[in-house]
Write a protein that holds these residues in place. Structure first.
Motif, PDB file in Angstrom:
ATOM      1  N   SER A  68       0.851  -1.186   0.000  1.00 37.81           N
ATOM      2  CA  SER A  68       0.000   0.000   0.000  1.00 37.81           C
ATOM      3  C   SER A  68       0.886   1.236   0.000  1.00 37.81           C
ATOM      4  O   SER A  68       2.028   1.204   0.464  1.00 37.81           O
ATOM      5  N   ARG A  69       0.330   2.315  -0.543  1.00 36.13           N
ATOM      6  CA  ARG A  69       1.098   3.539  -0.710  1.00 36.13           C
ATOM      7  C   ARG A  69       1.545   4.089   0.640  1.00 36.13           C
ATOM      8  O   ARG A  69       0.812   4.068   1.613  1.00 36.13           O
ATOM      9  N   LEU A  70       2.762   4.582   0.651  1.00 32.31           N
ATOM     10  CA  LEU A  70       3.338   5.262   1.804  1.00 32.31           C
ATOM     11  C   LEU A  70       3.666   6.675   1.333  1.00 32.31           C
ATOM     12  O   LEU A  70       4.348   6.848   0.322  1.00 32.31           O
ATOM     13  N   MET A  71       3.129   7.667   2.015  1.00 37.63           N
ATOM     14  CA  MET A  71       3.358   9.048   1.627  1.00 37.63           C
ATOM     15  C   MET A  71       4.568   9.576   2.398  1.00 37.63           C
ATOM     16  O   MET A  71       4.529   9.686   3.626  1.00 37.63           O
ATOM     17  N   LEU A  72       5.624   9.869   1.660  1.00 35.87           N
ATOM     18  CA  LEU A  72       6.876  10.351   2.246  1.00 35.87           C
ATOM     19  C   LEU A  72       6.920  11.877   2.199  1.00 35.87           C
ATOM     20  O   LEU A  72       6.227  12.492   1.387  1.00 35.87           O
ATOM     21  N   PRO A  73       7.780  12.490   3.026  1.00 44.17           N
ATOM     22  CA  PRO A  73       7.875  13.948   3.033  1.00 44.17           C
ATOM     23  C   PRO A  73       8.719  14.508   1.884  1.00 44.17           C
ATOM     24  O   PRO A  73       9.210  15.623   1.956  1.00 44.17           O
ATOM     25  N   LYS A  76       9.406  11.162  -3.548  1.00 40.81           N
ATOM     26  CA  LYS A  76       9.655   9.764  -3.902  1.00 40.81           C
ATOM     27  C   LYS A  76       8.353   8.950  -3.846  1.00 40.81           C
ATOM     28  O   LYS A  76       7.562   9.085  -2.913  1.00 40.81           O
ATOM     29  N   ALA A  77       8.157   8.100  -4.839  1.00 43.87           N
ATOM     30  CA  ALA A  77       7.021   7.180  -4.843  1.00 43.87           C
ATOM     31  C   ALA A  77       7.389   5.982  -3.982  1.00 43.87           C
ATOM     32  O   ALA A  77       8.426   5.348  -4.202  1.00 43.87           O
ATOM     33  N   ALA A  78       6.546   5.680  -2.986  1.00 48.25           N
ATOM     34  CA  ALA A  78       6.869   4.607  -2.046  1.00 48.25           C
ATOM     35  C   ALA A  78       5.636   3.792  -1.688  1.00 48.25           C
ATOM     36  O   ALA A  78       4.507   4.291  -1.691  1.00 48.25           O
ATOM     37  N   PHE A  79       5.892   2.526  -1.367  1.00 41.66           N
ATOM     38  CA  PHE A  79       4.859   1.615  -0.887  1.00 41.66           C
ATOM     39  C   PHE A  79       5.419   0.874   0.315  1.00 41.66           C
ATOM     40  O   PHE A  79       6.639   0.805   0.509  1.00 41.66           O
ATOM     41  N   ILE A  80       4.507   0.304   1.103  1.00 44.85           N
ATOM     42  CA  ILE A  80       4.914  -0.552   2.209  1.00 44.85           C
ATOM     43  C   ILE A  80       4.350  -1.944   1.968  1.00 44.85           C
ATOM     44  O   ILE A  80       3.187  -2.087   1.567  1.00 44.85           O
ATOM     45  N   LEU A  81       5.172  -2.940   2.158  1.00 47.16           N
ATOM     46  CA  LEU A  81       4.783  -4.344   2.036  1.00 47.16           C
ATOM     47  C   LEU A  81       4.225  -4.786   3.385  1.00 47.16           C
ATOM     48  O   LEU A  81       4.947  -4.873   4.367  1.00 47.16           O
ATOM     49  N   SER A  82       2.922  -5.017   3.424  1.00 47.56           N
ATOM     50  CA  SER A  82       2.281  -5.478   4.651  1.00 47.56           C
ATOM     51  C   SER A  82       0.803  -5.693   4.378  1.00 47.56           C
ATOM     52  O   SER A  82       0.152  -4.799   3.831  1.00 47.56           O
ATOM     53  N   VAL A 112       8.196   2.925  -9.035  1.00 47.60           N
ATOM     54  CA  VAL A 112       8.195   3.173  -7.592  1.00 47.60           C
ATOM     55  C   VAL A 112       9.650   3.254  -7.151  1.00 47.60           C
ATOM     56  O   VAL A 112      10.484   2.453  -7.569  1.00 47.60           O
ATOM     57  N   ASP A 113       9.947   4.235  -6.312  1.00 48.27           N
ATOM     58  CA  ASP A 113      11.324   4.467  -5.870  1.00 48.27           C
ATOM     59  C   ASP A 113      11.733   3.606  -4.675  1.00 48.27           C
ATOM     60  O   ASP A 113      12.825   3.034  -4.660  1.00 48.27           O
ATOM     61  N   LEU A 114      10.865   3.550  -3.669  1.00 48.97           N
ATOM     62  CA  LEU A 114      11.213   2.895  -2.404  1.00 48.97           C
ATOM     63  C   LEU A 114      10.100   1.974  -1.932  1.00 48.97           C
ATOM     64  O   LEU A 114       8.915   2.265  -2.124  1.00 48.97           O
ATOM     65  N   VAL A 115      10.527   0.893  -1.288  1.00 48.17           N
ATOM     66  CA  VAL A 115       9.572  -0.014  -0.656  1.00 48.17           C
ATOM     67  C   VAL A 115      10.047  -0.242   0.769  1.00 48.17           C
ATOM     68  O   VAL A 115      11.234  -0.478   1.018  1.00 48.17           O
ATOM     69  N   ASN A 155      15.215   1.824  -7.465  1.00 48.84           N
ATOM     70  CA  ASN A 155      15.815   2.511  -8.604  1.00 48.84           C
ATOM     71  C   ASN A 155      17.333   2.634  -8.484  1.00 48.84           C
ATOM     72  O   ASN A 155      17.966   3.330  -9.275  1.00 48.84           O
ATOM     73  N   GLY A 156      17.925   1.978  -7.489  1.00 46.19           N
ATOM     74  CA  GLY A 156      19.374   1.999  -7.324  1.00 46.19           C
ATOM     75  C   GLY A 156      19.916   3.188  -6.563  1.00 46.19           C
ATOM     76  O   GLY A 156      21.100   3.221  -6.232  1.00 46.19           O
TER      77      GLY A 156
END
Length: 178
Positions: A68-73, A76-82, A112-115, A155-156
């Motif tokens: 599900s989407r995680l909104m970072l400050p 970066k596009a981020a999601f959380i695995l859970s 997506v940039d970060l998980v 994305n490295g």
């Protein structure tokens, strides 16, 4: 075994899988709690903010994961695995790792940039997650096990320190999951 995206027609079977897995591994109460979380994720999360995947063997769902989407400050596009569940009789056979890698590949294709995830570092390190200190990225809630706050860049790029609050989808927006 076939890996595919979660489909709403599988919702009840997936919810039951999570309830059974967490009841067997933890307790009946934990099984009901996680089944409720999965139901809430499916029913209250915007379709653009939730990605689910299933592992099917001989017509039966034996594993499921949700991002599900995680909104970072930052931008970066981020999601959380859970959460993650694999039927007890299929655990230890690589099903969870294959399912997570399948999902990560899909997230990469969406740029997506970060998980992130919150769980057992020994397990999640097998699929590329590394511990991230909260001084780098703060979790949405106080963590009962800070060593379980994990992330990976898709994305490295390095995971740089972020100032500000991190927000999760409504279904995860509860201290009891953290």
């Amino acid at each position: 075994m076939k890996l595919s995206k979660f489909n709403l027609t599988n919702a009840q079977a997936v919810i039951e899988l999570f309830e059974n897995v967490f009841t067997e591994s933890e307790s009946k109460e934990e099984g009901k709690l996680i089944a409720s979380l999965v139901s809430d994720l499916i029913n209250t999360t915007n379709k653009d903010d939730l990605l689910g995947f299933v592992a099917v063997l001989e017509g039966k769902i034996i594993g499921s994961i949700f991002f599900s989407r995680l909104m970072l400050p930052n931008d970066k596009a981020a999601f959380i695995l859970s959460p993650v569940a694999v039927a007890s009789e299929h655990q230890g056979k690589g099903v969870g790792q294959k399912l997570i890698n399948f999902g990560l590949g899909h997230l990469k294709s969406l740029n997506v940039d970060l998980v992130f995830t919150y769980g057992d570092p020994d397990f999640y390190s097998k699929v590329g997650f590394e511990q991230v200190r909260e001084s780098i990225v703060k979790a949405p809630f106080k963590l009962s096990h800070p060593e379980g706050w994990l992330a990976q860049s898709l994305n490295g790029a390095s995971i740089d320190a972020m100032n500000g609050s991190v927000k999760c989808v409504t279904a995860l927006n509860d201290q009891q999951y953290w």
